[in-house]
Structure formats: structure tokens, C-alpha cells
Design a protein around this motif. Structure first.
Motif: not given
Length: 130
Positions: A30-34, A48-52, A95-98
């Protein structure tokens, strides 16, 4: 190449099952996302990254002896993602956890209940008992 894909998968799997491995993997991916700004395109990339990442976490690696062992090792770490203090990081990690929790609950409901839902709901259940 296939050999590189296998090696990366093996290294990723080994890291996930170590203490704090889930957080390290999520941080690395996730580094750099957002950082692209508040626009709709940056938000879509973030989702999309969180879902992946959630799909990766919800998948039991071939190197793990059993699905039960994988859930036992990884699920407490997934729940720990809900307690990150930094606000920007916390939003992505939650987001990733849920999403991971939902995916695991759909794919293996009994294991998700035992290793995710029961620990998550334990404080609420204790309140109901008193």
C-alpha cells in the motif's frame, strides 16, 4: 517468468505467517497509495489496491500445512490492522481488514467465525453476559 512468480509467492507466504507479517506486507503493497490526491481516480486506485491485498490475505498459500493453521496465524494479525493509529494509514488498513474479513467469511464461514468474528465480537458478548 514462472520461477520468479513462484519464488515471490513463496517469500510473500512465508512473510505473512510470521509475527507482524500481515502488517509488513500490507505496508509494502500500500505504500504510496493515496498520494495521487483526493480525486476520484486516486480513490478508485486505492480501493482496487485494497481489494487486491485483501484477496492475497484471504488466500491460503500452498506452503501452509492447513487452512486452519493459516487462519490461526493470520486472522489475529488482520484484526490488528483495525487498531492502527495513524489516520491515513488506518483508513487503508481498515479497508483491507474489512474486505479480507468479508472474503474469508464468504469462503470459509466456520473458520472466519472462529478466528475473526468471535475475537472481534468478544467484548460485546462479555457486556451482554453481565
Amino acid at each position: 517468468p514462472a520461477w520468479l512468480r513462484r519464488l515471490c509467492g513463496q517469500l510473500l507466504s512465508e512473510r505473512l505467517m510470521r509475527p507482524n507479517g500481515v502488517q509488513a506486507v500490507v505496508r509494502g503493497i500500500m505504500e504510496g497509495t493515496g498520494a495521487g490526491g483526493p480525486g476520484a481516480e486516486a480513490a478508485a486506485v486505492d480501493w482496487r489496491k485494497c481489494d487486491t491485498v485483501a484477496k492475497i490475505l484471504a488466500s491460503c498459500p500452498q506452503q501452509c500445512p492447513s487452512l486452519e493453521d493459516y487462519y490461526r496465524l493470520v486472522c489475529p494479525q488482520i484484526l490488528d490492522l483495525l487498531h492502527i493509529q495513524d489516520k491515513l494509514t488506518a483508513r487503508q488498513f481498515q479497508r483491507v481488514a474489512t474486505t479480507t474479513l468479508l472474503t474469508m467469511a464468504k469462503e470459509h464461514p466456520q473458520l472466519a467465525e472462529k478466528h475473526l468474528l468471535q475475537p472481534l465480537l468478544a467484548p460485546l458478548l462479555r457486556c451482554l453476559e453481565t
